[in-house]
Design an enzyme around this catalytic site. Structure first.
Site, PDB file in Angstrom:
ATOM      1  CB  CYS A 142      -3.187 -19.229 -12.948  1.00  0.00           C
ATOM      2  SG  CYS A 142      -4.389 -19.087 -14.291  1.00  0.00           S
ATOM      3  CB  CYS A 158      -6.866 -19.188 -12.158  1.00  0.00           C
ATOM      4  SG  CYS A 158      -6.032 -20.074 -13.468  1.00  0.00           S
ATOM      5  CG  ASP A 159      -5.898 -17.880  -8.485  1.00  0.00           C
ATOM      6  OD1 ASP A 159      -6.985 -18.472  -8.457  1.00  0.00           O
ATOM      7  OD2 ASP A 159      -4.800 -18.469  -8.448  1.00  0.00           O
TER       8      ASP A 159
END
Ligand code: NDP
Length: 316
Positions: free
Chosen positions: A140, A143-144
């Site tokens: 992701c 997300c990261d």
């Protein structure tokens, strides 16, 4: 003699942010929800280390901690959370039938399906090890990606997700190597155009990852040109995998409509399905956003839709 199955107002299947958010709303609406947690309580966030993009956590939280918080919040309103695996459903009648672990039959007036999806991985031993350590392997970018500002990373995949995530990452990182296993993309022309016009993305066609280097964090990847057999190391500190997701919806085949990838279909702008009283929430019905916060949002929507549906039936 078999026991009469219990009859619930609201049964929730799943245990990610969608399921617990649905439970919080349903419990506060006095629907006395029962949550069946499933084989992997907590869902995809249990594989995530730091979650910095979920509103309300100014200092971030790990995925497992966040799931514990959501579960606690659902329990605070007396949600009945049970472990077990839903093995069969029957959505024929006005009362929906669900079997847990093949033997326990439960009846429910409304069912909220929040069974989630799982990312596909390459399956390389060091990839899985570093993923589990939170050491630089992610599925992701949204997300990261933030953790890799100024770094050089690799992205595996050639679909729309990989193309979109690579262009997202390119805004944060120094360079993205995009590893495409064939000599062309699967992504739409528009997305490929975006990738090709992003100066800090280098596309390596016919390349596959053979190994991931690093003890506790990614220090590089071994890649191979699958046409020539030539192997080399790429110096990257992050490996992003975007080779597709699989929604956990097998159980509902034949009962609910799904697209050709298996994502459950619902009424536009609602969480209702073609079966009255059956609602969907989270990643099992969303291949586009796939964020904890969007899952939680649809969980809330599903509980509100269930409550209103019951009220319209004169049940609540
Ligand atoms: P896709 O299934 O479309 O693409 C998966 C990609 O991963 C393919 O390019 C495939 O390669 C590659 N791949 C699979 N296994 C491996 C492997 N072991 N090693 C290397 N590469 C591998 O998944 P997406 O998540 O990209 O998209 C899912 C759906 O969502 C699609 O319909 C897509 O169009 C849609 N989508 C739309 C978006 C938008 O419109 N903005 C954004 C994101 C997704 P190969 O091509 O060789 O098979």
């Amino acid at each position: 003699m078999s026991q009469t199955p219990e009859l619930l107002q609201c049964l929730i299947i799943g245990s990610g942010p969608a399921a617990y958010s649905a439970a919080i709303y349903a419990a506060r609406a006095d629907l006395k929800p029962v949550v069946i947690e499933g084989p992997k309580p907590g869902g995809q966030l249990m594989d995530t280390t730091d979650v910095d993009n979920y509103p309300g956590y100014p200092d971030g939280r790990t995925g497992p901690e966040m799931m514990e918080d959501l579960k606690k919040q659902a329990l605070r309103f007396e949600t009945d959370i049970r472990s077990g695996w839903v093995t069969k459903v029957d959505f024929t009648g006005p009362i929906h039938k669900v079997w847990v672990d093949e033997k326990t039959e439960i009846h429910a007036r409304t069912v909220i399906i929040a069974t989630g999806a799982s990312a596909k991985w390459l399956g390389l031993p060091n990839e899985m090890r570093l993923r589990d350590l939170g050491g630089g392997v992610s599925a992701c970018a949204v997300c990261d990606g933030f953790f890799y500002r100024g770094h050089t990373v690799a992205m595996v995949g050639a679909g729309d997700t990989a193309a979109e995530e690579a262009t997202y990452l390119a805004k944060l990182v120094k360079k993205v190597y995009m590893l495409v296993r064939r000599d062309e993309f699967r992504a739409s022309k528009a997305m490929v155009h975006r990738v090709e016009n992003t100066p800090n993305i280098e596309v390596l066609y016919n390349h596959e990852v053979r190994d991931v280097i690093g003890g506790n964090t990614v220090e590089g990847v071994v890649i191979e040109n699958n046409k020539t057999g030539e192997k080399r190391n790429l110096d990257v500190t992050g490996l992003f995998i975007a080779i597709g997701h699989k929604p956990a919806t097998e159980l509902f085949k034949g009962w609910l409509d799904m697209d050709d990838m298996g994502y459950l279909k619902h009424t536009p702008d609602r969480t209702s399905t073609k079966v009255p009283g059956v609602f969907v929430a989270g990643d099992c019905a969303d291949h586009v956003y796939r964020q904890a916060v969007t899952s939680a949002g649809t969980g809330c929507m599903a509980a509100l839709d269930a409550e209103r549906w019951l009220a319209a039936q004169g049940v609540h």
